[in-house]
Design an enzyme around this catalytic site. Structure first.
Site, PDB file in Angstrom:
ATOM      1  CG  ASP A 100      -2.191   0.861   0.926  1.00  0.00           C
ATOM      2  OD1 ASP A 100      -2.128   1.743   0.043  1.00  0.00           O
ATOM      3  OD2 ASP A 100      -3.219   0.673   1.593  1.00  0.00           O
TER       4      ASP A 100
HETATM    5  C1  NOJ Z   1      -3.960   3.900   0.192  1.00  0.00           C
HETATM    6  C2  NOJ Z   1      -5.161   3.028   0.340  1.00  0.00           C
HETATM    7  O1  NOJ Z   1      -5.086   2.321   1.558  1.00  0.00           O
HETATM    8  C3  NOJ Z   1      -5.352   2.033  -0.785  1.00  0.00           C
HETATM    9  O2  NOJ Z   1      -6.613   1.444  -0.643  1.00  0.00           O
HETATM   10  C4  NOJ Z   1      -5.193   2.696  -2.103  1.00  0.00           C
HETATM   11  O3  NOJ Z   1      -5.400   1.757  -3.130  1.00  0.00           O
HETATM   12  C5  NOJ Z   1      -3.804   3.301  -2.199  1.00  0.00           C
HETATM   13  N1  NOJ Z   1      -3.636   4.285  -1.144  1.00  0.00           N
HETATM   14  C6  NOJ Z   1      -3.560   3.962  -3.543  1.00  0.00           C
HETATM   15  O4  NOJ Z   1      -4.293   5.114  -3.652  1.00  0.00           O
END
Ligand code: NOJ
Length: 793
Positions: free
Chosen positions: A297
């Site tokens: 993430d």
């Molecule tokens: C953080 C989030 O937790 C995740 O769900 C998302 O896909 C990513 N950022 C990318 O934006």
């Protein structure tokens, strides 16, 4: 090592690459045949041989070259890096023109011409925005979910996106957690079914189709188990709970062919998921046979420093990569620390090879080497066809929570001929941007129909409107405004500050007095209060909305509460005093029309809750599949002796144990009645069930629409294992079906139960079936009372 062991290892390796050469009985199930295909792997291996260490590391690096969806977005010279082969993927670059520009650099100017893969948070639609995932899940309609994924995939490809950061399949049992809105709720069985539907819709079982997108199943794993419902918080749970409750949807998605997964921010039992070999390698690769790649993430590799599992960036990057996280989203640590560690011998080059291999497999399977560019399409238009789909899905996602009779009219809903003038009141009544919800990708609030607009279309001048209050009071708004991190201009925090003088509430009361019925459109701000980094410690209606509700109720006018929220709210007062309550979630671009369809009875509501609604926040985490207790309280789902309601029982002294509205709950304008369920046999042989030989037992039930109008019932089957080596929940959903029934019609349904439904994890984390008796409950919610039983011996 024994000879036999070696030959098994040899076969396992060989069969991974050359499955056709292997005898059928030695083949491990391959969840995605394209990623395992000899052709794809031959090309990957040939390419890998030509790649320098830096180029291989490049495949493991991802940056956001457009907007940021997390803190500390990288600001690098992406063109330069792409040209050097130092980037494998970009996220948040939107549109064929923008993505093609980078892709031309990658394909035409790099040494090996390896295409980039473009990812984005397409969550509940790309341009055509559908209900938020939690709302969509309340449809229990797998073909609707698949259809949403399909439309989103087509639109994403037109936007240059080949990879969506969806579905989010985290089990969410705590309404405080802001990301419950992105989930399919609290139940692993339903969650797994919905996860499969998303994957099928996005990937179509064939990544190479020009309108398929690769999924990224997230957030692996158990992100929704955050302690106290606080986002990014640690998760601590038994292996049994992990496997039985939290992992099934990820596993189902992998089995359905998911090409990628995203690691979660949380630690799990002390080991951050992003550096967790047990999750990433033991379970995902070895047990499940996953052959795609895992992306971290946003910044999660760097955040391992905050988790304090290593003294410096090199160490944590090494831990993440060797655990099995193949791509670093935005930490800039794989890019800057891995090469030196390979050269020093701290990381075997084979680890880098494996990560690059996994990324390249997905790129080949997607056909990016043949078709790297997006076809620039016409500008997006929310056509009648797209609107019809969005409306149909939203119609199915609106839950009728309560519909009590009022004096002189019978049930308030659907609104009858007695309703000439409607007063629409509340901050969510005229807020198109809230209709599209959080994580609305490229969705534009201008395409969204508010409830005010929909009611005006029906009622013209007979619709009166008063905002009544803001979503928040002025003070809360100041506080929360700072929490909004999404920097997309159209998602800016846009609600105006709210005067706190009570004048607007008084105006709303006057408006209500002029109408036959008051519709209160209350809830949360989609952007400020739901989604990532939006956990709440309070679950009542925010700001002065409770006060507004009670003030309007005091007029004595018939009223309907329509909730636009991204989570279950604690609406105890409304539950007791408001005759009709509708949960509309954030229903998408056709939200206003869909709510009006339900209010006026053109659509008979069929949605059922996938999360329990508490009376009070103190009950959280709240879910129906509770474990039994030695001192059960009267009224629990566990069907307890009626005299159990005394002091020394497991209960709150100041609140109910049960939910205000439980999992599976949702009303209709008709009535459904259930016949006595039957079983195909009273006893099934344990050996057959354990070996997965056919269904052990088939449960049959007749369901009748005994009301006066056509309707759709979500029939639910729950099991209780009455005696197991590890205690089992008082009920677990193990089957469901959406059934359309004309007035007076009866249908017979059958639910086969076998190893999948009857097995559980024992104390050694083995999936087993034990001799026992099962109780079966069939009905229209988790309170289902129609019962039958059978045994496995
Ligand atoms: C953080 C989030 O937790 C995740 O769900 C998302 O896909 C990513 N950022 C990318 O934006």
């Amino acid at each position: 090592m024994t000879k036999r062991f070696l030959s098994v290892v040899f076969l396992a390796i060989a069969c991974g690459f050359l499955p056709l050469l292997c005898p059928a009985q030695t083949l491990r199930p391959v969840p995605n045949a394209q990623l395992a295909s000899p052709e794809v792997n031959r090309r990957v291996e040939a390419l890998l041989k030509q790649m320098t260490l830096e180029e291989k590391i490049g495949q493991t690096v991802q940056y956001a070259a457009g907007f940021a969806t997390g803190p500390n977005g990288s600001k690098l010279s992406y063109d330069e890096l792409v040209k050097r082969g130092a980037i494998g993927s970009l996220l948040n670059v939107i549109g064929a023109e923008a993505t093609n520009r980078y892709q031309h650099v990658a394909v035409e100017q790099t040494r090996l011409h390896i295409p980039l893969i473009f990812g984005d948070d397409v969550i509940h639609g790309d341009r055509t925005i559908f209900p938020v995932p939690l709302g969509l899940s309340t449809s229990w309609d797998l073909s609707a979910v698949e259809g949403v994924a399909r439309t989103a995939a087509v639109e994403a490809r037109a936007d240059g996106i080949e990879w969506v950061f969806s579905p989010m399949v985290d089990i969410a049992r705590d309404a405080r957690w802001g990301r419950i809105v992105e989930s399919s709720g609290e139940d692993p069985w339903l969650g797994a079914a919905i996860a499969r539907a998303w994957v099928k819709g996005y990937q179509q079982g064939d990544l190479s189709k020009p309108d398929s997108v690769a999924v990224s199943v997230k957030h692996y794993a158990a992100y929704g188990g955050a302690i106290a419902g606080r986002d990014y918080n640690a998760v601590d749970m038994s292996d049994v709970t992990l496997r039985q409750v939290y992992l099934p949807p990820y596993h189902a998605a992998v089995d359905a062919g998911a090409a990628t997964l995203m690691s979660s921010f949380n630690s799990l039992n002390g080991v951050p998921a992003t550096a967790n070999p047990y999750l990433m390698t033991e379970i995902l690769r070895k047990e499940w046979g996953f052959q795609g790649f895992v992306v971290s993430d946003w910044g999660a590799v760097g955040e391992l420093l905050n988790h304090a599992i290593g003294p410096d960036g090199s160490t944590v990057a090494r831990k993440a990569l060797t655990a099995g996280v193949d791509m670093d989203m935005e930490s800039n640590l794989y890019a800057t620390t891995i090469a030196a560690q390979v050269r020093s011998g701290a990381i075997p080059e084979s680890v880098v090879d494996e990560a690059a291999r996994r990324v390249l497999r997905v790129k080949y399977a997607l056909g990016l080497f043949e078709h790297p560019y997006a076809a620039a399409g016409a500008a997006y238009v929310a056509t009648a066809e797209k609107r019809a789909q969005a409306r149909a899905v939203a119609d199915e996602s609106i839950v009728l929570l309560k519909n009590a009779p009022i004096e002189g009219h019978g049930a308030v809903l659907p609104l009858g001929k007695w309703v000439k003038t409607v007063a629409l009141i509340g901050p969510l009544g005229d807020s198109p941007k809230d209709m599209i919800g959080s994580w609305a990708a490229q969705g534009d609030a201008k395409d969204a129909i508010s409830l005010r607009q929909a009611l005006t279309e029906r009622l013209g001048d007979h619709l009166l409107y008063a905002k009544g209050s803001g979503v928040l009071s002025g003070l809360d708004a100041d506080l929360l405004r700072h929490t909004s991190f999404i920097d997309k201009p159209k998602q800016e925090v846009a609600d105006e500050p709210v005067p706190d003088d009570g004048k607007t509430i008084a105006e709303a009361v006057e408006t209500a007095k002029k109408a036959d019925v008051a519709i209160l459109a209350l809830g949360e701000s989609a952007d400020w209060m739901t989604g990532e980094a939006s956990s709440r410690a309070h679950l009542e209606l925010p700001g002065r909305q409770e006060e507004l509700l009670e003030a309007v109720a005091a007029t004595g006018k018939p009223m309907v509460l329509v909730l636009f929220t991204g989570r279950p709210s604690a609406i105890k007062w409304a539950g007791a005093h408001v005759p009709a309550i509708v949960e509309a979630w954030f229903p998408g671009i056709e939200g206003g029309h869909a709510v009006a369809d339900v209010l006026f009875g053109e659509v008979n509501p069929s949605a059922k809750l996938t999360t329990s609604f508490p009376y009070s926040v103190g009950q959280e985490p709240l879910y129906y599949a509770q474990f039994p207790t030695g001192r059960p309280a009267h009224g629990d789902l566990s069907h307890l002796p009626a005299d159990a309601g005394e002091k020394f029982t497991s209960r709150y002294i100041d609140e109910e144990n049960a939910a205000l509205f439980p999992f599976g709950w949702g009303m209709s304008y008709t009535r459904f009645s259930y016949g006595a369920p039957t079983v195909s046999r009273a006893e099934a042989p344990l050996a057959d069930v354990a070996a997965g030989r056919g269904p052990a037992v088939t449960v049959g039930v007749d369901v009748t629409n005994s009301g006066a109008v056509a309707g759709t019932e979500v029939v639910q089957l729950y099991l209780r294992n009455t005696s197991a080596s590890v205690e089992q929940p008082v009920r677990e959903l193990k089957g469901f079906a959406r059934v359309a029934l004309a007035a007076g019609e009866t249908k017979h349904l059958e639910f086969p139960l076998g190893f999948e439904e009857l097995s559980f994890y024992n104390a050694k984390s083995e999936r087993v079936v034990e001799p026992t008796a099962y109780k079966v409950f069939v009905g229209g919610s988790s309170l289902a009372e129609r019962e039958v039983g059978f045994a496995v011996r």
